[in-house]
Design an enzyme around this catalytic site. Structure first.
Site, PDB file in Angstrom:
ATOM      1  N   ALA A   1      32.350  -9.535 120.607  1.00  0.00           N
ATOM      2  CA  ALA A   1      32.534 -10.791 119.886  1.00  0.00           C
ATOM      3  C   ALA A   1      31.369 -11.009 118.934  1.00  0.00           C
ATOM      4  O   ALA A   1      30.219 -10.714 119.268  1.00  0.00           O
ATOM      5  CB  ALA A   1      32.638 -11.961 120.852  1.00  0.00           C
ATOM      6  N   ASP A   2      31.682 -11.516 117.762  1.00  0.00           N
ATOM      7  CA  ASP A   2      30.649 -11.966 116.839  1.00  0.00           C
ATOM      8  C   ASP A   2      30.309 -13.424 117.085  1.00  0.00           C
ATOM      9  O   ASP A   2      29.191 -13.851 116.815  1.00  0.00           O
ATOM     10  CB  ASP A   2      31.102 -11.747 115.397  1.00  0.00           C
ATOM     11  CG  ASP A   2      31.096 -10.278 115.028  1.00  0.00           C
ATOM     12  OD1 ASP A   2      30.094  -9.824 114.473  1.00  0.00           O
ATOM     13  OD2 ASP A   2      32.082  -9.581 115.322  1.00  0.00           O
TER      14      ASP A   2
END
Length: 262
Positions: free
Chosen positions: A150-151
């Protein structure tokens, strides 16, 4: 990365106000703290690997896991162990990894260039597939779980990650494959209520139209190249893997607050 940048900007400002600290002393203090941050990141990733791996194995009985991952989340993207790929590394260390599939991750090919390299380097049983093959893979092969990085993950559990993640989550839901997001607490952002508030970067068109400088698309064609998409929390059916445990998107905010308050 953003948290670290803010932290050390504030730390430098704080140190600069102390007249007894010379530039060399400040530099050495910052370097020492950053080296500790590197060690801490590896330890966080290893805890995530264990929590995620055990959660996946808990639903498999004595069977080994077959994993699908997207983009690059290994030692090349972190301090040296990995988030989503760290879970795969944990499964391999326990001799519970049957196979790992990685997508090429168009248009920039992080999966083909980086994840495939790490899989080969770590001697994992692995296969590279095109992004458009995911649905067929899940129909033909028994995939135990999808694990992505995930960013950013926001307050309600929506997760922004490399473009293509959202459609994989939809396909996984259709085929009954648990979908996990590996998210260290430093990637969690409770200042945004949901994924609609995440600003999505648009990348240069050349990433789509050319490969290594060779044009592959018709001149004059328009392009749309968002770097990320947002997967709604309800599609994260396996859970969100953190260094504190694996949580449902709906309980993530409460669990992280509880863990950080201890």
């Amino acid at each position: 990365m953003l948290d670290a940048a803010k932290l050390y900007t504030a730390r430098m400002t704080e140190y600069a106000k102390q007249p007894d600290l010379t530039p060399d002393v400040i530099k050495n203090k910052i370097v020492t703290e950053i080296e500790q941050m590197l060690e801490d990141d590896v330890n966080v990733n290893k805890r995530m690997g264990q929590y995620g791996g055990e959660d996946i194995l808990g639903g498999l009985g004595n069977s080994s896991a077959t994993i699908l991952t997207h983009c690059n989340t290994g030692s090349l993207a972190t301090a040296g162990y990995g988030t989503a790929l760290g879970v795969v590394r944990y499964l391999q260390s326990k001799q519970k990894l049957d196979h790992v599939y990685c997508t090429e991750t168009r248009p920039y090919n992080q999966g083909a260039r980086l994840t495939a390299y790490e899989i080969v380097y770590e001697k994992m049983p692995g296969t590279l597939i095109c992004d458009s093959m995911v649905a067929m893979l899940m129909k033909k092969n028994k995939i135990s779980a999808v694990i992505v990085g995930a960013d950013r993950v926001v307050a309600n559990g929506d997760a922004a990650n490399k473009i293509g993640t959202y459609q994989i989550a939809i396909v996984a839901k259709h085929h009954g494959v648990p979908f996990y997001v590996a998210c260290p607490s430093t990637t969690y952002d409770d200042t945004l209520p949901d994924g609609d508030h995440i600003v999505i970067e648009e990348r240069p068109h050349g990433e789509m139209t050319s490969v290594n400088g060779t044009r592959i698309a018709a001149p004059g064609i328009g392009c749309w190249n968002p770097a990320f998409d947002v997967t709604p929390g309800e599609l994260i059916t396996g859970g969100i893997i953190t260094e504190f445990g694996v949580f449902k998107p709906s309980e993530l905010q409460q669990k992280i607050r509880q863990a950080k308050s201890k």
